[in-house]
Write an enzyme that holds these catalytic residues in place. Structure first.
Site, short mmCIF file in Angstrom:
data_model
loop_
_atom_site.label_atom_id
_atom_site.label_comp_id
_atom_site.label_asym_id
_atom_site.label_seq_id
_atom_site.Cartn_x
_atom_site.Cartn_y
_atom_site.Cartn_z
N ARG A 67 1.69 48.97 18.42
CA ARG A 67 1.58 50.40 18.64
C ARG A 67 2.92 51.01 19.06
NH1 ARG A 67 -1.21 53.47 23.31
NH2 ARG A 67 -1.62 55.49 22.37
N HIS A 71 4.79 54.28 17.56
CA HIS A 71 5.22 55.42 18.36
C HIS A 71 6.72 55.64 18.26
CE1 HIS A 71 1.58 56.15 21.24
NE2 HIS A 71 1.20 55.88 20.00
N ASP A 72 7.48 54.57 18.14
CA ASP A 72 8.93 54.72 17.96
C ASP A 72 9.21 55.45 16.65
OD1 ASP A 72 11.66 54.47 18.42
OD2 ASP A 72 11.79 52.55 17.38
N VAL A 75 8.35 59.34 16.23
CA VAL A 75 9.09 60.28 17.06
C VAL A 75 10.59 60.01 16.88
CG1 VAL A 75 9.36 61.21 19.38
CG2 VAL A 75 7.17 60.21 18.70
N GLY A 77 12.14 59.07 14.30
CA GLY A 77 12.41 57.92 13.43
C GLY A 77 12.48 56.62 14.22
N ASN A 99 1.83 57.69 25.98
CA ASN A 99 2.33 56.32 26.21
C ASN A 99 1.42 55.56 27.13
OD1 ASN A 99 2.57 56.81 28.89
ND2 ASN A 99 4.77 56.76 28.96
N PRO A 169 0.04 61.79 16.18
CA PRO A 169 -1.29 62.36 15.96
C PRO A 169 -2.23 61.97 17.10
CG PRO A 169 -0.92 60.45 14.53
CD PRO A 169 0.37 60.72 15.24
N HIS A 199 -5.95 49.37 14.24
CA HIS A 199 -6.95 49.44 15.31
C HIS A 199 -7.94 48.27 15.26
CE1 HIS A 199 -6.19 54.04 15.99
NE2 HIS A 199 -5.22 53.28 16.40
N THR A 200 -7.68 47.31 14.43
CA THR A 200 -8.47 46.08 14.42
C THR A 200 -8.16 45.23 15.65
OG1 THR A 200 -9.05 44.10 13.17
CG2 THR A 200 -6.78 44.81 13.02
N ASP A 250 -12.29 47.17 18.58
CA ASP A 250 -12.99 46.50 17.50
C ASP A 250 -13.85 45.44 18.20
OD1 ASP A 250 -13.73 45.02 15.28
OD2 ASP A 250 -11.71 44.64 14.59
N SER A 253 -14.05 41.40 18.16
CA SER A 253 -12.91 40.75 17.50
C SER A 253 -11.63 41.54 17.74
CB SER A 253 -13.18 40.54 16.01
OG SER A 253 -12.98 41.72 15.27
N ASP A 258 -8.36 41.36 11.71
CA ASP A 258 -9.24 41.14 10.55
C ASP A 258 -9.70 42.47 9.97
OD1 ASP A 258 -10.98 42.07 12.44
OD2 ASP A 258 -11.93 40.16 12.82
C1 HEM Z 1 -3.81 57.50 12.47
C2 HEM Z 1 -3.43 58.02 13.61
C3 HEM Z 1 -3.57 57.28 14.91
C4 HEM Z 1 -4.16 57.76 16.04
C5 HEM Z 1 -4.78 59.13 16.22
C6 HEM Z 1 -4.11 56.71 17.02
C7 HEM Z 1 -4.57 56.83 18.33
C8 HEM Z 1 -4.66 55.78 19.22
C9 HEM Z 1 -5.20 55.88 20.55
C10 HEM Z 1 -5.70 57.16 21.20
C11 HEM Z 1 -5.19 54.65 21.09
C12 HEM Z 1 -5.72 54.23 22.46
C13 HEM Z 1 -4.76 54.51 23.56
C14 HEM Z 1 -5.43 54.30 24.88
O1 HEM Z 1 -6.24 55.14 25.26
O2 HEM Z 1 -5.17 53.29 25.54
C15 HEM Z 1 -4.64 53.77 20.11
C16 HEM Z 1 -4.47 52.42 20.31
C17 HEM Z 1 -3.85 51.59 19.39
N1 HEM Z 1 -3.25 51.97 18.21
FE1 HEM Z 1 -3.43 53.78 17.33
N2 HEM Z 1 -3.49 55.61 16.49
C18 HEM Z 1 -3.14 55.92 15.20
C19 HEM Z 1 -2.44 55.11 14.34
C20 HEM Z 1 -2.01 53.84 14.64
C21 HEM Z 1 -1.10 53.07 13.84
C22 HEM Z 1 -0.40 53.56 12.57
C23 HEM Z 1 -0.96 51.87 14.45
C24 HEM Z 1 -0.13 50.68 14.03
C25 HEM Z 1 0.00 50.29 12.78
C26 HEM Z 1 -1.80 51.89 15.62
C27 HEM Z 1 -2.00 50.82 16.47
C28 HEM Z 1 -2.72 50.87 17.64
C29 HEM Z 1 -3.00 49.69 18.45
C30 HEM Z 1 -2.63 48.27 18.12
C31 HEM Z 1 -3.69 50.15 19.57
C32 HEM Z 1 -4.19 49.31 20.76
C33 HEM Z 1 -3.15 49.32 21.84
C34 HEM Z 1 -3.48 48.45 23.05
O3 HEM Z 1 -4.31 47.55 22.97
O4 HEM Z 1 -2.85 48.69 24.09
N3 HEM Z 1 -2.40 53.10 15.72
N4 HEM Z 1 -4.31 54.48 18.98
C1 LIG Z 2 4.95 52.40 30.87
C2 LIG Z 2 5.32 53.78 31.20
O1 LIG Z 2 6.48 54.15 31.12
N1 LIG Z 2 4.32 54.57 31.56
C3 LIG Z 2 4.52 55.97 31.90
C4 LIG Z 2 3.76 56.86 30.94
O2 LIG Z 2 3.82 58.21 31.36
C5 LIG Z 2 3.30 58.48 32.62
C6 LIG Z 2 3.37 59.97 32.85
O3 LIG Z 2 2.61 60.64 31.92
C7 LIG Z 2 4.10 57.69 33.68
O4 LIG Z 2 3.54 57.91 34.95
C8 LIG Z 2 4.06 56.21 33.34
O5 LIG Z 2 4.88 55.50 34.21
#
Ligand code: HEM
Ligand SMILES: CC(=O)N[C@H]1CO[C@H](CO)[C@@H](O)[C@@H]1O
Ligand SMILES: *[C@@H]1O[C@H](CO)[C@@H](O)[C@H](O)[C@H]1NC(C)=O
Ligand SMILES: *[C@@H]1O[C@H](CO)[C@@H](O)[C@H](O)[C@H]1NC(C)=O
Ligand SMILES: *[C@@H]1O[C@H](CO)[C@@H](O)[C@H](O)[C@H]1NC(C)=O
Ligand SMILES: *[C@@H]1O[C@H](CO)[C@@H](O)[C@H](O)[C@H]1NC(C)=O
Length: 333
Positions: A67, A71-72, A75, A77, A99, A169, A199-200, A250, A253, A258
Site C-alpha cells: 500500500r 500511496h507513493d 501522490v 509520482g 496514512n 482515492p 485488497h486480497t 479478505d 485469507s 489469492d
Molecule cells: C482503488 C482505490 C483504492 C482505495 C479507495 C483504497 C482504500 C483503502 C483503504 C481505505 C484501506 C484501509 C486503510 C485503513 O483503514 O487501515 C486500504 C488498505 C489497503 N490497500 Fe487500498 N485502496 C485502493 C487501492 C489500492 C491499491 C491500488 C493497492 C495496491 C496495489 C492497495 C493496497 C492496499 C492494501 C494492501 C491494504 C491493507 C493495508 C494494511 O493491511 O495495513 N489499495 N485501501
Molecule cells: C506512521 C505515521 O507517520 N503516522 C502519522 C499519520 O498521520 C497522523 C496525523 O493525521 C499522525 O499522527 C501519525 O503519526
C-alpha cells in the site's frame, strides 16, 4: 531500377526511424530492469535479503508495504515522497490522515541502510520501495505473483500533506470517481480492477467503512449494496464511532495473496464502497466475475503488469531529483 531501390531504402530508413521513435516513447520514462547492473549489481539481492529478515518476524507487513508503494506513486509520482518526515515548516504526506494505517517505514530504512553499506549514494529510496513492495508480496505463503521491477527512479525533494487529499482515492468513491482518479494517473479501467485486487491482503480500520453500516443516507440505514449477513458481522466488530479496531479485508485469507478478493466482491462482500463499485461497470464487473471462477484466471499475471504501470507514474529520472542518503530526509547541501 536505381530509383526504386532508392525509394525502398528511404522507406526502410523511415520505418527504422519510426520504430525507434515508438520504442523511445515507450521508454520515455527511462526506467529499466537491471538499471543498477554496473553501479550496484547486487542491489536486488541485498533488498531481498533485508526484506526477508523483516518479513520473517512480521509477515503481515507485506500489506502496508504494498500500500505504501501505491500511496507513493499516486501522490507526486513514485518519487519516495511518502517516506519524507515532516519538517518544522511542512507537514509531509506521512502525516496525512489517509496514512493512518501505513506502517513499515522501518523496513524501508533498514533496507536502505543495507544497500547504502554496499553501494553508497547510488540507489534511490523510490526504487527501494518499489522492490520491497514486490519482494514482500512474493514472500507470502502460497502461490504469489511476481514481476520484474524496472528501476532508475530518483527521489523527490517535496512532500506536502495536502497533496494526499486530492490524489488518493478515498474508500467511499463510486465507480466513475475511481475511473477518473486512475485515468488521471495514466491507469485504465483494467488497472483499476486488477490493482484493487491488492485488497486480497491486509486489514482495515472500522472507520474506513462504518459509513456503509450506519446511517448510510442519513436515515439510520445501511448500504443496500452490501450483503446483509456480512453487514451484521461487521456491525458486531465495529461500533459506529470505532476508529481503532482492525478487520481483515479478505476474511479468512487476509495473509494470502489469492483471488478470494474477487469471490467476495462478486458476493457483495467487498469491504469498501470502492470495492463494491467494481460491480457497477461492465468491464470491471466482468473481470471480477471471471477471476472469481477458476476458468480464465489471470489475476497474478495481470497484477504484475499493472504494478509495473503504477510504478511508472510521474517518475523522476536523469538529473531530476536526487538519490537520498536517508529515506526520511532530503539531502542537505
Ligand atoms: C482503488 C482505490 C483504492 C482505495 C479507495 C483504497 C482504500 C483503502 C483503504 C481505505 C484501506 C484501509 C486503510 C485503513 O483503514 O487501515 C486500504 C488498505 C489497503 N490497500 Fe487500498 N485502496 C485502493 C487501492 C489500492 C491499491 C491500488 C493497492 C495496491 C496495489 C492497495 C493496497 C492496499 C492494501 C494492501 C491494504 C491493507 C493495508 C494494511 O493491511 O495495513 N489499495 N485501501
Ligand atoms: C506512521 C505515521 O507517520 N503516522 C502519522 C499519520 O498521520 C497522523 C496525523 O493525521 C499522525 O499522527 C501519525 O503519526
Ligand atoms: C521520521 O518519521 C518516522 C515515522 O513517522 C519516525 O518513526 C521517525 O522517528 C522520524 N525520524 C526522525 C529522525 O524524526
Ligand atoms: C513545503 O511546502 C511548500 C508550500 O506548500 C512547498 O513549496 C515546499 O516545496 C515544501 N517543502 C518540502 C520539503 O516539502
Ligand atoms: C459518483 O459521484 C459523483 C459525485 O458525487 C456523482 O456526480 C456521480 O453521478 C456518481 N456516479 C455514479 C455512477 O454513481
Ligand atoms: C444520521 O444522519 C443524519 C443526517 O446527517 C443526522 O441528522 C443523524 O443525527 C444521524 N444519526 C445518527 C444516529 O448518527
Amino acid at each position: 531500377m536505381a530509383q526504386l531501390r532508392k525509394r525502398v531504402l528511404v522507406f526502410m530508413q523511415l520505418t527504422i526511424l519510426f520504430v525507434c521513435a515508438v520504442l523511445n516513447l515507450a521508454d520515455a520514462q527511462g526506467l529499466k530492469v537491471g538499471y543498477y547492473e554496473k553501479t550496484c549489481p547486487s542491489v536486488e539481492k541485498i533488498v531481498k535479503q533485508a526484506t526477508a529478515k523483516f518479513m520473517s518476524r512480521a509477515p503481515t507487513l507485506a500489506a502496508p508495504l504494498l500500500r505504501m508503494h501505491f500511496h507513493d506513486c499516486f501522490v507526486r509520482g513514485c518519487d519516495g515522497s511518502i517516506l519524507l518526515n515532516s519538517t518544522k515548516d511542512n507537514l509531509s504526506e506521512k502525516d496525512a490522515p489517509p496514512n493512518l494505517s501505513l506502517r513499515g517505514y522501518q523496513v524501508i530504512d533498514g533496507v536502505k541502510t543495507a544497500v547504502e553499506s554496499k553501494c553508497p549514494g547510488v540507489v534511490s529510496c523510490a526504487d527501494i520501495l518499489a522492490l520491497v513492495a514486490r519482494d514482500a508480496v512474493s514472500m507470502l505463503k502460497g502461490p504469489v505473483p511476481y514481476w520484474k521491477v524496472p528501476l532508475g527512479r530518483r527521489d523527490g525533494r517535496v512532500s506536502i500533506m495536502q497533496d494526499t487529499f486530492t490524489n488518493l482515492p478515498p474508500p467511499f468513491f463510486n465507480i466513475s470517481q475511481l475511473k477518473s482518479s486512475f485515468a488521471s494517473k495514466g491507469l485504465n479501467v483494467k488497472d483499476l480492477v486488477v490493482l484493487s485486487g491488492g485488497h486480497t491482503i491486509g486489514t482495515s480500520h472500522c472507520s474506513s467503512f462504518t459509513g456503509r453500516l450506519y446511517n448510510f443516507t442519513g436515515k439510520g440505514d445501511m448500504d443496500p449494496s452490501l450483503d446483509s449477513e456480512y453487514a451484521v458481522n461487521l456491525k458486531k466488530k465495529c461500533k459506529p464511532s470505532d476508529v481503532n479496531t482492525l478487520v481483515e479485508m479478505d476474511p479468512g485469507s487476509f495473509k494470502t495473496f489469492d483471488e478470494e478478493y474477487y469471490t467476495l466482491v462478486a458476493k457483495r462482500r467487498g469491504l469498501f464502497n470502492s470495492d463494491a463499485a467494481l460491480l457497477d461497470d461492465k468491464e470491471t464487473g466482468d473481470y471480477v466475475k471471471l477471476q472469481a471462477t477458476t476458468q480464465g484466471y489471470t489475476f497474478f499475471k495481470d497484477f504484475g503488469v499493472s504494478m509495473v504501470k503504477m510504478g511508472n507514474i510521474g517518475v523522476l529520472t536523469g538529473e531530476a531529483g536526487e538519490i537520498r542518503k536517508s529515506c526520511a530526509f532530503v539531502n542537505y547541501y
